[in-house]
Structure formats: structure tokens, C-alpha cells
Design an enzyme around this catalytic site. Structure first.
Site, PDB file in Angstrom:
ATOM      1  N   ASP A 349       0.815  -1.210   0.000  1.00  0.00           N
ATOM      2  CA  ASP A 349       0.000   0.000   0.000  1.00  0.00           C
ATOM      3  C   ASP A 349       0.851   1.264   0.000  1.00  0.00           C
ATOM      4  O   ASP A 349       0.306   2.363  -0.012  1.00  0.00           O
ATOM      5  CB  ASP A 349      -0.935   0.000   1.220  1.00  0.00           C
ATOM      6  CG  ASP A 349      -2.347   0.422   0.855  1.00  0.00           C
ATOM      7  OD1 ASP A 349      -2.733   0.230  -0.317  1.00  0.00           O
ATOM      8  OD2 ASP A 349      -3.052   0.946   1.724  1.00  0.00           O
ATOM      9  N   ASP A 752     -11.244  -5.218  11.715  1.00  0.00           N
ATOM     10  CA  ASP A 752     -11.415  -6.646  11.939  1.00  0.00           C
ATOM     11  C   ASP A 752     -12.652  -6.941  12.796  1.00  0.00           C
ATOM     12  O   ASP A 752     -13.451  -7.831  12.467  1.00  0.00           O
ATOM     13  CB  ASP A 752     -10.153  -7.232  12.578  1.00  0.00           C
ATOM     14  CG  ASP A 752      -9.634  -6.378  13.723  1.00  0.00           C
ATOM     15  OD1 ASP A 752     -10.289  -5.380  14.075  1.00  0.00           O
ATOM     16  OD2 ASP A 752      -8.566  -6.696  14.276  1.00  0.00           O
TER      17      ASP A 752
END
Length: 1051
Positions: A349, A752
Site C-alpha cells: 500500500d 477486523d
């Protein structure tokens, strides 16, 4: 080759099922193989005959020889199924009824089976007249039949390509047979004499073993869990009486302190309930890897294990060293799994050329490392950690060449590290014109915030082979497109890009998510997860399999509870007994269909006992079972209707097919729909709904329709790479449901928790897998400042979820989330708010010591009993929790200490930062400044980094120490009578100091040196607070009349 393999998986699976169904409709059943001795294959006794003189046949489908006692025992105590074909046993005449008999298609109490036996003997006679079947041919036919059985049960069927097999020789196969016989003899299910009769029966034994479950629940012993539950209930009762006393007996001389303390205690009790009751039903699970291999890796047949895509995410290679990422990638490429079924995707990224070049070097080194690690079966298969282990590496090694090859491999790895270090040193000096690739073209990612998408395939079917000429797993580098003005959603956005790219290139049905610093420590970790995900009953209902996190490089005492042992070994086991563990961000194997936002398949409920004399809602009288006519449908119709029903249920209530909408243009994705029948195509969603949900990519949409994964036949690799570039473009997710209902959910830095919560709300289940050898290991920050900032980030994410529409307090009540699971999710988002009452409660002891007041009035004997009972119940709860979980008391105590340390520092700042960020739009960052540390083992433990988070706990320590000194001095001055009330105040003050002791130890450093700024700020705040309190003293009565003083003159 890989794409063709995936195509074979889809087309071959469908054709195989159809051919099996046609065979069942037009051919007689296969003959039963009965030994001449007519002995029971379970216990070894004679099968026996029935009352009419006929041979007793337990199963009319395959005729597997089982005696009547074993048949009745299996029906009453076992799984009620034939050990060979897994068909449910029907009740014979004279046998007692068991649960489930009401589902059989008969209404009488007993039934005769002569008609079935007669037909079966006629079929046998016809078959024997037509051809003489040898043992080997029969076994092959039986294997085909078994494949059909597993296919109908929901497991993965055969594929059209050859895979690597663990059983490469007859000797290994025979060894598995002998091991199985030994286990059966220990269980008393096999006689030694019977096991030696016919060597040709080995396949029968293995097939019987393959039909056993791939996993089992291991419940906690009742002698351990029942006392634990009793103490929890007792503690609730004691709490009720304790609060009754506290509320009804206020301390009038210190009313503000008393009120604050009662409010804090009530909050602590509520948070304890939220944390405690999800641990009411803890379980553990055990897997059977040998059964998985026997069932899906049969000798002479294509490997039927499901493919897996592995995701590795990284952002900045300077903060996340490339050598660590390289070790994670090498451990993935070396995993004990068929190479053509593993693909590794690395997300960069940060668009770093350093990581790009590092992966190229890693791919080259993998050509030598992978065959070495598999040849000698080493663990772990990450070279950095394997070569640094301080163990006897010659244990269990018998090949003479191992030592020589190990030395050569270690030397090659050191050369590989030097190359990586050279790349890192080069990356520290970025040229003004930007990075240039080897072919002279500028690096597309020179501007990390404005660059195109990049994909590079290093290994795989079209890549280089290893030094032994064997194929390696696919390795793919990905950097998604970034442009100014487009939101990127940090890690969650990167993970969603990986999901789309992998769906286009490989489309494995399961995905393993790893952080770049979490390597595979157990090469069979993926097989462990497949024992659950490929289970015919449980697998289709699982959204993910979560593994515990284990860490390297932590000091022996684990000063700051970095291992999180209490959470991973106690809380997660408790959640596994409800609806499953929460998703913790790494070490998780996902079901791709669950990430696409589909609902799990709904199992049909058994029809209840009812009769025709009352309405269906009033069925309290006895009678025959009302059978559903659906079971009498033909096999072909059941196949298609099952797919239709499942797809319809997976679409969910918001995505039901609309008849008025324009149907999807099937010509655009014709390649992706090969193998689908017209009835299946008619059930597809409209094109508009598809694009609104998944985005404008026909190839990706086609991949979502393939439930068991895989790519269509004849796919062009170049066109797939172009489509993969398209699905990672920065504007692809606009006006779609990515991040809202599909993939990783946006809206919090702890994506998450939010992602797992959405799956559980839809009704999916998860499983907690704890193999004996830890599946994955990673690194954790061991110095105080980094640990606090890690906890700050987690707590900030919880606050963001609390202030969003996905808050478990009010979201998802129309779904299928269980109440205890909801309590656990509520606890994960409200725990940061505990920092406010915790800070107040830790301040109260010092205030009491400085003012001479106390939050509790004079204790009566009954009140003393309740205080002692509460104290003892708290201790007993902890002790019994340690007994059933196996957690060490040191780990439990470190967790308690850091709960206070993190609560009065990181959690407190997270509450205010989260409120400012969500409500006012102000994003506050706490800077971290490093101070040099010694270069020694665990040197980072003593590395001090100044941060604002350190001020509140330091202030609390100084306040309580000053309070203790003041209280003891006051007791000495006032005489013996003042020592009694002092002990209660000292107890609470020492409770605070002991819990903050690891913080104080980390603050002082190895040489007991503390930065001046921390001491100055803390002493200043503590002194000002103490002086103001003594000056005001709000507990002194206010005099309204004239002040009377002694004049000093003796009258």
C-alpha cells in the site's frame, strides 16, 4: 496451467455429480463385498442371522457386514450411520426406536425387509452372472461411489488435474493402515486376528476411517467447569447484597467520594458481567489431519483439497523491514499443501520499489528454500526463525546429507539477507528524479499518493521452477491505484483490493489473511483449517476459522502482557462455544462467500410430530410424522433446486431477484458461466443489481457465482491481468457496497472487529482452532510507549464503532446474532469507557489518605462478611478460570496489571480522541519520540519513547505514594486509635501502586533514569492537586456565625 486447473475444478465437479446421478437412475446398486467368514467388520464376531434364517444386513445400501449388537450400539450411542457409505441406518424389526426414526417413510411400529433383501439378492445374482468383479475393481467402484456420497454431502469433488500426494508409495499407504488398526485395537473395535485375515481389506478400513469426522469438540471436564459456573452465580448474589449495603449506608462525612465510588463500582460490575458470561460455555476442538488426507488425497485420484489464496498486507517497508516480509512469504510458499492450490498475494500500500525488488529476490531464493524445507520437513519454514532457534536441529533427522545441505542453505540465506540489506540501504537515499527500474523506465510509484495500479506475477505455472524442476506456488505483487481526492480506507481498502484481484486471477474458495510480520509457524496450518471448512456439515456455515496469535521476541516475564494469553486462551475459547470467536485481524482463513455479504445456507428443520386431528400449531398428541414430499423428488431436480435454493438464501433479503429488472447480459460473462444449466442461469441477479453490489467487472461478477471457486476453462492470462488492474482502480468501489456490506467493512481503524461482527449478524458461525504447534507467530512491540500506542489504536477503533450505526448495542437485532455473542461484541466496544471510572477509583485512595476521610462508614459484622465474601469470590473466579484454561497465574496477573495501566492511559485518551474525531471532526495524534537504547537482547524493552500517554499513570503513582506517606505520618502523630481506619485506605492505595508497578519499572528504564519532563509534569500536577485540596477541604463544615477564638489573656 493454474487457470486450467481451476476450470477443471468447476466443470469437472458439476459433470461428475451429473454422471453419478445418471448412474444411480439407470444402473443397479454396486454389489456388496461380503467376506466368506461373514464376520462383523467392527468387532470381529459373526454377523448372525435373523429370525427367518436370512443373513442380518444392517445397511441395505452397501451391505457392509455389521453384527446386530454393533448395529444397535451405533444407532443408540453413535452417529446412526453405516461406517462404509454413511447412510443412516433404518430400524429393523424388534429394535428399539431412537431419535430420528420418525423421519423414515413408514408409519407402522415394525417393518419387514424381505422385499428389499430379495431385490438385493436378485441384483447380486444378475451382476455375478454378467461379470466377475475382482477385489481391485470393486474397490475402484466403491471409491467412485464414495466420491458421490461426499459430493452430495457438500464437500468438494474431484478436479481434472493431478496434484501432489502425501501417499506416494505403497509403504506409506500400508503404514497408515497399520496406524489406523492400532488405534482401532486400542478402542476395542478391531481384533488382532481379524485384522490379519485379508490384506485386501486395507482399503475398506481406510475408507471407514475417511468417513469419520474431520474434527471433534473436546468439552471442558465437568469437574473443572461446574465449580467455575457455581462461583460465578455465587459472585452475582454476593454482588447484589454488596451493592445493597453500599447504597443504603452512605458515608455522610465524605458524600462526594462515596457517590463517585459507588458509581464506579456499579460500572465495574456491569463490565465484569459483559466479560464473564460469554465465557460460560468454553470448548476446545481437535482436528484429524490423517482423515483429511485419506478423504481428499486418495492414491490414484486427483487431489481434492480446496485451493487457498493467502493475503499479506504491508504499508511502509522502512517501518516493516523487507526481510520480515520475505520470511513470511517464504513460509507461505513452503507450506505443506499442494503447490497448485496455494497463491500468495502481497499488497504494497506504499507503492515501494524496495518491496518490489525484495520480492524479486525472495522469489529467486524460494527456488532453493522451498524444496529444502519440504525435503527435510523442517519447522518453522521461515529461514530467519528456523536458523535462529536454539534447539537440536538434528533431532529426528536421519538423512546423512542433511547437515551438509543445511550448512549450504544457511550460507545462501545469509547471502540473501545481504542483498536485502543492500536494497534497504539504497532505499534510504531517494534520488531527486525518483526511482528508476532496471529497464530504465521510471518507477510508477514514485509518488505514493498518486500512482497507477501495479501487478507483478513472480512465480506460479508461468513462472520459474525450483532447483528440482518442480512447480512453485504463485507469488503476486499488488499495489492498488491511488489518486488525490479518492478515499483509500487504509488496511480495509487494501484487503478488499486483494479480494477482487485474487477472485480474477485464481478465485480460491478460501482465503488466509496474514500481517507481514506473522509467518506460518506450523506448515500444516492450512490443513488444520480445512478440517473445518471442508467438513460436509459444518463447513458451509462457517465464515472463518480463527487461529490464536503467538509472538516471538517477548521477554520471559512479559511485562506489558504482549502475549494476550488471557484473551486468546480464555475469552476466545468461551466464544467458540457460542457462535464463534471474533476476528482479530490476522491468522484467519475466510470463506469467500461470507466476505461477499451472502447469508449462510439455512439447514432444513426436522418435521415435528403432528397429526391431522388438530391444527399444525397445536400438536401435543401422538401420531405419525407428517413427511415432506420434497424428499421424493428425483435426484436431478434435487441437484438444481438445491443450488437455486442456496443461491437465493445467500442473496439475502435485500438482494432478492426482481422479475421486472433487466436480466444480466450473459454474453459478457459467458466464459465465466460455462457449466451452468439454463435453470441456474435463470436464477442470476439482474445486471444492475450485480454492478451496484460488486462493481463494473463482468469477470469478477462471474467469479462470485462460482460457489466452490475456480476459473473458467480457456481463460487468457493476459486478459485476466488487465481485468485485475481494473478492479484495483481507485474509483472502482464508487456507488458499490464494498466496505458497507461486502468485504472488510469501513468506518473504524479496527476493521477486523467490524467485519466479523457483520458476518455473525448474518448468521454465520466461526471456529477457533488451536493446534498443539502454534499455527502462526508474529512480533509485538515490547517497549512501553509502543505498546500503549498499540492499545490506543485498538481502543480508538472501538470508540468509532460505538459511535457508528454498527454499534452492537442497537445494530443487527433482526439478524441471527446470539445474545451471549452480542454481549461479547458490546464488551469489545464499551471497554475504553471503563477508563473514566477506573481513573477516578485509582485517585480516591490518595484523596482519602490526604484528607482522613473514607468511602465506607464503620463496618458492621454483617457488612464485613459481604466484603470478605466478595473478595474471596473474585479470587476463586480467577483460580478456577486458570484451572480449566491452563493459563499460568503469571500471565493472568500481568493481564490484570496492564488492564489498569492501559485503562488510565491509552483507553482514557482514546475516549477523548474518539469523541473529538467523530463529533467535532478533530483528528488528534500523539507523537512518539525515541531515546537511544543499548544494543542487546530485549534492548527495545528498555527503549524509552516520550509520549503524552505516560503522564496520567505517573501522576497516579506519585499521588498514591504521597498519600501513603501522609496517612502513615498522620497515624503516627494521632496515636494508636487512628491505625484501625488507616488499614482500609492503605489497602486500596497499595492496590493501585502494585497494579501500576510494571509501568513504573518501564518508566525508570534499565539504568533507573527517567526523562526530566515526565517527572516535572507529574510532580507539578500532583503537588497542585494536593495543595488545592488541602486549601479548599470541602468536607469541613462551613461556619455561618461569628468566629470564636481564644483571646490569649488569662481572665
Amino acid at each position: 496451467m493454474a487457470s486450467n486447473s481451476m476450470a477443471g475444478f468447476i466443470t469437472g465437479s458439476h459433470s461428475h455429480s451429473q454422471l453419478s446421478l445418471d448412474s444411480d437412475e439407470h444402473q443397479p446398486p454396486p454389489p456388496s463385498h461380503q467376506p466368506s467368514s461373514k464376520t462383523c467388520r467392527v468387532c470381529g464376531d459373526e454377523v448372525g442371522i435373523k429370525e427367518d434364517g436370512e443373513l442380518f444386513v444392517a445397511c441395505h445400501v452397501c451391505g457392509f457386514p455389521v453384527c446386530r449388537p454393533c448395529y444397535e450400539y451405533e444407532r443408540s450411542e453413535g452417529n446412526q450411520c453405516c461406517p462404509q457409505c454413511s447412510t443412516r441406518y433404518k430400524r429393523h424389526k424388534g429394535c428399539p426406536r431412537v431419535a430420528g426414526d420418525e423421519e423414515d417413510n413408514f408409519d407402522a411400529d415394525d417393518f419387514e425387509d424381505e422385499f428389499q433383501l430379495k431385490n438385493r439378492h436378485d441384483d447380486l445374482d444378475q451382476h455375478r452372472d454378467g461379470s466377475h468383479v475382482e477385489n481391485g475393481d470393486y474397490n475402484q467402484q466403491k471409491l467412485h461411489s464414495n466420491g458421490q456420497v461426499f459430493s452430495s454431502a457438500g464437500s468438494v469433488t474431484g478436479k481434472d488435474f493431478e496434484g501432489e500426494k502425501d501417499l506416494n508409495s505403497n509403504a506409506e499407504w500400508q503404514e497408515r493402515v497399520e496406524k489406523w488398526k492400532v488405534r482401532q485395537e486400542k478402542k476395542g473395535l478391531l481384533n488382532k486376528e481379524e485384522g490379519k485375515e485379508d490384506p485386501g481389506e486395507d482399503d475398506d478400513y481406510l475408507l471407514a476411517e475417511a468417513r469419520q469426522p474431520l474434527w471433534r469438540k473436546v468439552p471442558i471436564s465437568s469437574s473443572l467447569i461446574n465449580p467455575y459456573r457455581i462461583v460465578i452465580v455465587m459472585r452475582l448474589v454476593i454482588l447484589a447484597f454488596f451493592f445493597r449495603f453500599r447504597i443504603l449506608t452512605p458515608a455522610y462525612d465524605a458524600y462526594p467520594l462515596w457517590l463517585i465510588s459507588v458509581i464506579c463500582e456499579i460500572w465495574f460490575a456491569l463490565s465484569w458481567i459483559l466479560d464473564q458470561f460469554p465465557k460460560w460455555l468454553p470448548i476446545t476442538r481437535e482436528t484429524y489431519l490423517d482423515r483429511l488426507s485419506i478423504r481428499f488425497e486418495r492414491e490414484g485420484e486427483p487431489n481434492q483439497l480446496s485451493p487457498v489464496d493467502v493475503y499479506v498486507s504491508t504499508v511502509d517497508p522502512l517501518k516493516e523491514p523487507p526481510i520480515i516480509t520475505a520470511n513470511t512469504v517464504l513460509s507461505i510458499l513452503s507450506v505443506d499443501y499442494p503447490v497448485d492450490k496455494v497463491s500468495c498475494y502481497v499488497s504494497d500500500d506504499g507503492a515501494s520499489m524496495l518491496l518490489f525488488d525484495s520480492l524479486a529476490e525472495t522469489a529467486e531464493f524460494a527456488r532453493r528454500w522451498v524444496p529444502f524445507s519440504k525435503k527435510y520437513n523442517i519447522e518453522p519454514r521461515a529461514p530467519e526463525y528456523y536458523f535462529s532457534e536454539k534447539i537440536d536441529y538434528l533431532k529426528d533427522k536421519v538423512q546423512p546429507t542433511f547437515v551438509k545441505e543445511r550448512r549450504a542453505m544457511k550460507r545462501e540465506y545469509e547471502e540473501f539477507k545481504v542483498k536485502i540489506n543492500a536494497l534497504v540501504a539504497k532505499a534510504l537515499k531517494k534520488p531527486e528524479e525518483g526511482w528508476v527500474m532496471q529497464d530504465g523506465t521510471p518507477w510508477p510509484g514514485n509518488n505514493t499518493r498518486d500512482h497507477p495500479g501495479m501487478i507483478q506475477v513472480y512465480l506460479g505455472s508461468a513462472g520459474a521452477l525450483d532447483v528440482e524442476g518442480k512447480e512453485l506456488p504463485r507469488l503476486v505483487y499488488i499495489s492498488r491505484e491511488k489518486r488525490p481526492g479518492y478515499p483509500h480506507h487504509k488496511k480495509a481498502g487494501a484487503m478488499n483490493a486483494l479480494v477482487r484481484v485474487s477472485a480474477v486471477l485464481t478465485n480460491a474458495p478460501f482465503m488466509l489473511n496474514l500481517d507481514c510480520d506473522h509467518y506460518i509457524n506450523n506448515s500444516k496450518a492450512i490443513r488444520e483449517a480445512m478440517c473445518f471448512l471442508m467438513d460436509p456439515q459444518l463447513g458451509k456455515k462457517l465464515c472463518y476459522v480463527q487461529f490464536p496469535q503467538r509472538f516471538d521476541g517477548i521477554d520471559r516475564h512479559d511485562r506489558y502482557a504482549n502475549r494476550n494469553t488471557v484473551f486468546f486462551d480464555i475469552n476466545m475459547k468461551g466464544l467458540d462455544g457460542i457462535q464463534g470467536p471474533v476476528y482479530v485481524g490476522t491468522g484467519t482463513v475466510f470463506n469467500r462467500q461470507a466476505l461477499y455479504g451472502y447469508d449462510p445456507p439455512v439447514s432444513e428443520k426436522r418435521p415435528k410430530m403432528t397429526c391431522d386431528c388438530w391444527p399444525s400449531w397445536c400438536c401435543f398428541c401422538c401420531g405419525g410424522s407428517r413427511k415432506s414430499k420434497s424428499k421424493k423428488k428425483s435426484g436431478r431436480k434435487g441437484l438444481f433446486s438445491g443450488l437455486y435454493t442456496k443461491k437465493k438464501k445467500m442473496m439475502g433479503k435485500d438482494y432478492v431477484r426482481k422479475g421486472s429488472g433487466t436480466m444480466f447480459d450473459l454474453e459478457e460473462i459467458e466464459e465465466g458461466l460455462e457449466g451452468y444449466e439454463e435453470l441456474e442461469k435463470s436464477t442470476l441477479m439482474s445486471q444492475k443489481n450485480f454492478e451496484k453490489r460488486f462493481g463494473q467487472s463482468p469477470v469478477f461478477i462471474a467469479s462470485t457465482l462460482v460457489e466452490n471457486g475456480g476459473l473458467p476453462e480457456g481463460t487468457n492470462t493476459q486478459s485476466l491481468v488487465k481485468e485485475a488492474i481494473h478492479v484495483i482502480s481507485c474509483g472502482y468501489e464508487e456507488k458499490t457496497e464494498w466496505g458497507k456490506e461486502i468485504g472488510w467493512i469501513y468506518g473504524s481503524v479496527t476493521e477486523d472487529i467490524l467485519t466479523g461482527f457483520k458476518m455473525h449478524c448474518r448468521g454465520w458461525k466461526s471456529v477457533y482452532c488451536m493446534p498443539k504447534r502454534p499455527a502462526f507467530k508474529g512480533s509485538a512491540p515490547i517497549n512501553l510507549s509502543d505498546r500503549l500506542h498499540q492499545v490506543l489504536r485498538w481502543a480508538l477503533g472501538s470508540i468509532e464503532i460505538f459511535l457508528s450505526r454498527h454499534c452492537p448495542l442497537w445494530y443487527g437485532y433482526a439478524g441471527k446474532l446470539k445474545y451471549l455473542e452480542r454481549m461479547a461484541y458490546i464488551n469489545t466496544i464499551v471497554y475504553p469507557f471503563t477508563s473514566i471510572p477506573l481513573l477516578a477509583y485509582c485517585t480516591i485512595p490518595a484523596v482519602c489518605l490526604l484528607t482522613g476521610k473514607f468511602i465506607i462508614p464503620t463496618l458492621t459484622n454483617l457488612a464485613s462478611v459481604w466484603f470478605m465474601a466478595l473478595f474471596i469470590s473474585i479470587i476463586l473466579t480467577g483460580v478456577l478460570e486458570l484451572r480449566w484454561s491452563g493459563v499460568l497465574i503469571e500471565d493472568w496477573w500481568r493481564n490484570e496489571q496492564f488492564w489498569v495501566i492501559g485503562g488510565v492511559s491509552a483507553h482514557l485518551f482514546a475516549v477523548f480522541q474518539g469523541l473529538l474525531k467523530v463529533l467535532a471532526g478533530v483528528d488528534t495524534n500523539f507523537t512518539v519520540t525515541a531515546k537511544a537504547a543499548e544494543d542487546a537482547e530485549f534492548g527495545e524493552l528498555y527503549l524509552f519513547k516520550w509520549t503524552t500517554l505516560l503522564i496520567p499513570p505517573t501522576t497516579l503513582i506519585i499521588l498514591n505514594i504521597v498519600g501513603v506517606v501522609a496517612g502513615v505520618s498522620d497515624a503516627i502523630n494521632n496515636g494508636y486509635g487512628s491505625w484501625g481506619p488507616l488499614f482500609g485506605k492503605l489497602f486500596f492505595a497499595f492496590w493501585v501502586i502494585v497494579h501500576l508497578y510494571p509501568f513504573l519499572k518501564g518508566l525508570m528504564g534499565k539504568q533507573n533514569r527517567t526523562p526530566t519532563i515526565v517527572v516535572l509534569w507529574s510532580i507539578l500536577l500532583a503537588s497542585i492537586f494536593s495543595l488545592i485540596w488541602v486549601r479548599i477541604d470541602p468536607f469541613l463544615p462551613k461556619q455561618t456565625g461569628p468566629v470564636l477564638k481564644q483571646c490569649g489573656v488569662e481572665c
